[in-house]
Motif scaffolding. Sequence first.
Motif, PDB file in Angstrom:
ATOM      1  N   GLY A  71      14.361   4.648  54.752  1.00 48.40           N
ATOM      2  CA  GLY A  71      14.590   3.461  53.022  1.00 48.40           C
ATOM      3  C   GLY A  71      12.995   3.915  52.785  1.00 48.40           C
ATOM      4  O   GLY A  71      12.177   3.874  51.891  1.00 48.40           O
ATOM      5  N   VAL A  72      11.777   3.747  54.076  1.00 47.79           N
ATOM      6  CA  VAL A  72      10.622   4.189  53.647  1.00 47.79           C
ATOM      7  C   VAL A  72      10.171   4.711  53.200  1.00 47.79           C
ATOM      8  O   VAL A  72       9.443   6.087  51.850  1.00 47.79           O
ATOM      9  N   PHE A  73      10.430   6.915  53.403  1.00 45.72           N
ATOM     10  CA  PHE A  73      10.498   7.821  52.944  1.00 45.72           C
ATOM     11  C   PHE A  73      10.847   7.817  51.472  1.00 45.72           C
ATOM     12  O   PHE A  73      10.847   8.171  50.559  1.00 45.72           O
ATOM     13  N   ARG A  74      12.390   6.840  51.035  1.00 46.79           N
ATOM     14  CA  ARG A  74      12.411   6.965  49.585  1.00 46.79           C
ATOM     15  C   ARG A  74      11.580   6.206  48.941  1.00 46.79           C
ATOM     16  O   ARG A  74      11.815   7.130  47.614  1.00 46.79           O
ATOM     17  N   GLU A  75      11.270   5.278  49.680  1.00 48.16           N
ATOM     18  CA  GLU A  75      10.593   4.322  49.201  1.00 48.16           C
ATOM     19  C   GLU A  75       9.278   5.476  48.276  1.00 48.16           C
ATOM     20  O   GLU A  75       8.558   4.771  47.291  1.00 48.16           O
ATOM     21  N   PHE A  76       8.374   6.495  49.212  1.00 51.93           N
ATOM     22  CA  PHE A  76       7.566   7.619  48.933  1.00 51.93           C
ATOM     23  C   PHE A  76       8.001   8.170  47.988  1.00 51.93           C
ATOM     24  O   PHE A  76       7.517   8.210  47.033  1.00 51.93           O
ATOM     25  N   THR A  77       9.735   8.649  48.257  1.00 50.09           N
ATOM     26  CA  THR A  77       9.860   9.437  46.766  1.00 50.09           C
ATOM     27  C   THR A  77       9.887   8.800  45.607  1.00 50.09           C
ATOM     28  O   THR A  77       9.923   9.549  44.411  1.00 50.09           O
ATOM     29  N   ARG A  78      10.133   7.620  45.256  1.00 55.70           N
ATOM     30  CA  ARG A  78      10.584   6.802  44.110  1.00 55.70           C
ATOM     31  C   ARG A  78       8.902   6.748  43.418  1.00 55.70           C
ATOM     32  O   ARG A  78       8.765   7.086  42.161  1.00 55.70           O
ATOM     33  N   VAL A  79       8.161   6.731  44.202  1.00 54.55           N
ATOM     34  CA  VAL A  79       7.148   6.561  43.698  1.00 54.55           C
ATOM     35  C   VAL A  79       5.740   7.638  43.451  1.00 54.55           C
ATOM     36  O   VAL A  79       4.921   7.634  42.633  1.00 54.55           O
ATOM     37  N   LEU A  80       6.629   9.024  43.875  1.00 52.96           N
ATOM     38  CA  LEU A  80       5.920   9.807  43.322  1.00 52.96           C
ATOM     39  C   LEU A  80       6.414  11.209  42.316  1.00 52.96           C
ATOM     40  O   LEU A  80       7.218  10.815  42.187  1.00 52.96           O
ATOM     41  N   ALA A  81       5.327  11.516  41.785  1.00 46.91           N
ATOM     42  CA  ALA A  81       5.825  12.260  40.749  1.00 46.91           C
ATOM     43  C   ALA A  81       6.358  13.045  40.786  1.00 46.91           C
ATOM     44  O   ALA A  81       6.149  13.652  41.856  1.00 46.91           O
ATOM     45  N   PRO A  82       7.912  14.219  40.112  1.00 46.25           N
ATOM     46  CA  PRO A  82       8.046  15.296  40.333  1.00 46.25           C
ATOM     47  C   PRO A  82       7.041  16.223  40.678  1.00 46.25           C
ATOM     48  O   PRO A  82       5.713  16.926  39.877  1.00 46.25           O
ATOM     49  N   GLY A  83       7.183  16.983  41.543  1.00 46.06           N
ATOM     50  CA  GLY A  83       5.415  18.145  42.316  1.00 46.06           C
ATOM     51  C   GLY A  83       5.141  17.593  42.552  1.00 46.06           C
ATOM     52  O   GLY A  83       4.111  18.421  43.560  1.00 46.06           O
ATOM     53  N   GLY A 117      -0.092  -4.485  50.797  1.00 42.16           N
ATOM     54  CA  GLY A 117       1.595  -4.982  50.883  1.00 42.16           C
ATOM     55  C   GLY A 117       1.864  -3.761  51.414  1.00 42.16           C
ATOM     56  O   GLY A 117       1.322  -3.426  53.010  1.00 42.16           O
ATOM     57  N   SER A 118       3.527  -3.690  51.394  1.00 41.65           N
ATOM     58  CA  SER A 118       3.866  -2.654  52.498  1.00 41.65           C
ATOM     59  C   SER A 118       4.430  -1.650  52.147  1.00 41.65           C
ATOM     60  O   SER A 118       4.661  -1.697  50.569  1.00 41.65           O
ATOM     61  N   MET A 119       4.480  -0.237  52.365  1.00 41.41           N
ATOM     62  CA  MET A 119       4.776   0.764  52.608  1.00 41.41           C
ATOM     63  C   MET A 119       6.442   0.998  52.106  1.00 41.41           C
ATOM     64  O   MET A 119       6.624   1.683  51.526  1.00 41.41           O
ATOM     65  N   ALA A 120       7.152  -0.108  52.656  1.00 41.00           N
ATOM     66  CA  ALA A 120       8.475  -0.169  52.276  1.00 41.00           C
ATOM     67  C   ALA A 120       9.136  -0.425  50.897  1.00 41.00           C
ATOM     68  O   ALA A 120      10.064  -0.816  50.786  1.00 41.00           O
ATOM     69  N   ALA A 121       8.163  -1.329  50.297  1.00 42.80           N
ATOM     70  CA  ALA A 121       8.334  -1.956  48.815  1.00 42.80           C
ATOM     71  C   ALA A 121       7.047  -2.016  48.192  1.00 42.80           C
ATOM     72  O   ALA A 121       6.081  -3.744  48.406  1.00 42.80           O
ATOM     73  N   LEU A 122       6.893  -1.086  48.101  1.00 44.77           N
ATOM     74  CA  LEU A 122       5.162  -0.593  47.353  1.00 44.77           C
ATOM     75  C   LEU A 122       5.450  -1.291  44.953  1.00 44.77           C
ATOM     76  O   LEU A 122       6.069  -1.277  45.201  1.00 44.77           O
ATOM     77  N   ASP A 123       3.715  -2.386  44.845  1.00 43.51           N
ATOM     78  CA  ASP A 123       4.103  -2.402  44.259  1.00 43.51           C
ATOM     79  C   ASP A 123       3.613  -1.555  42.929  1.00 43.51           C
ATOM     80  O   ASP A 123       2.332  -1.498  42.474  1.00 43.51           O
ATOM     81  N   VAL A 124       4.331  -0.164  43.409  1.00 38.97           N
ATOM     82  CA  VAL A 124       3.690   0.731  42.440  1.00 38.97           C
ATOM     83  C   VAL A 124       4.915   1.267  41.504  1.00 38.97           C
ATOM     84  O   VAL A 124       6.280   1.207  41.764  1.00 38.97           O
ATOM     85  N   ALA A 125       5.156   1.719  40.497  1.00 36.01           N
ATOM     86  CA  ALA A 125       5.542   2.097  39.334  1.00 36.01           C
ATOM     87  C   ALA A 125       5.882   3.841  39.766  1.00 36.01           C
ATOM     88  O   ALA A 125       6.087   4.086  40.692  1.00 36.01           O
ATOM     89  N   ASP A 126       7.918   3.814  39.494  1.00 36.52           N
ATOM     90  CA  ASP A 126       7.838   5.379  39.839  1.00 36.52           C
ATOM     91  C   ASP A 126       7.361   5.762  38.866  1.00 36.52           C
ATOM     92  O   ASP A 126       7.065   6.354  37.876  1.00 36.52           O
ATOM     93  N   GLY A 127       7.522   7.247  39.436  1.00 35.53           N
ATOM     94  CA  GLY A 127       7.315   8.622  39.641  1.00 35.53           C
ATOM     95  C   GLY A 127       5.586   8.661  38.593  1.00 35.53           C
ATOM     96  O   GLY A 127       5.239   9.197  38.276  1.00 35.53           O
ATOM     97  N   VAL A 128       4.563   7.996  39.449  1.00 35.70           N
ATOM     98  CA  VAL A 128       3.716   7.752  38.896  1.00 35.70           C
ATOM     99  C   VAL A 128       2.094   8.911  39.524  1.00 35.70           C
ATOM    100  O   VAL A 128       1.639   8.663  39.353  1.00 35.70           O
ATOM    101  N   LEU A 129       2.632   8.663  40.951  1.00 37.13           N
ATOM    102  CA  LEU A 129       2.230   9.490  42.364  1.00 37.13           C
ATOM    103  C   LEU A 129       1.351  10.798  42.364  1.00 37.13           C
ATOM    104  O   LEU A 129       2.406  11.018  42.183  1.00 37.13           O
ATOM    105  N   GLY A 130       0.587  10.907  42.002  1.00 32.35           N
ATOM    106  CA  GLY A 130       0.364  12.496  42.759  1.00 32.35           C
ATOM    107  C   GLY A 130       1.013  12.426  44.298  1.00 32.35           C
ATOM    108  O   GLY A 130       1.118  14.282  45.024  1.00 32.35           O
TER     109      GLY A 130
END
Length: 222
Positions: A134-146, A103-116
């Motif tokens: 854009g890549v860093f925004r994708e990191f933020t998208r998949v990370l849980a708050p905190g 997969g590509s880190m710029a378009a992850l097949d991961v739901a919003d806000g689920v990763l620690g």
Amino acid sequence: MTASSYLHSVRASYDAVAVDYARLLGTELAGKPLDRAMLAAFAECVRGKAGGVGRAVADLGCGPGRVTAHLDGLGVRAFGVDLSPAMVAVARRAYRGLRFEVGSMAALDVADGVLGGVLAWYSTVHTPPSELPGVFREFTRVLAPGGHALIAFEAGDERVRLEHAYGHAVDLDLYRIPPDRIAALLAGAGLTEVARLLREPTPQEASPQGFLLARKGQSGPS
């Protein structure tokens, strides 16, 4: 170079070097105590309350899986994602108990806000700086708050052309970026700097090495 052409070059180059890359760098972390210290701090952060105990961590641009496995040894529920199918195949053979996906880190097949946590261990070094927001925004998208992100990169301010690496012909640009610039890009994506390390290069390295740990706010963008 367009986004699609650089991704094609990165995929093809790392497909070509996958086996030798794994052989040459398999034990590299053993001689780098400061690098291991940053990984240990990251692991402790993502195992803690922030981001949620037990949440998965994505090693993005995992290559042959050696750092994914290191995180697993630190008690982190880690999985790997890489653009190169050959790298993923090497990782799956070497670490059969862990999960690796193409997969590509710029378009992850991961739901919003689920990763620690999200780890990018030198995996953004071939990304043109204009594509990093854009890549860093994708990191933020998949990370849980905190949740936390750890970025390892080559520090500097230049583009380096690579046509030969790990015993093979490659077609890669490597971007060295100042730590303050990485911190600013992460902040623009909603990730606040927690800590950074800048160490001198080893004899095998051509530039100082940077490590930046950042955190998504409890009510940050998802």
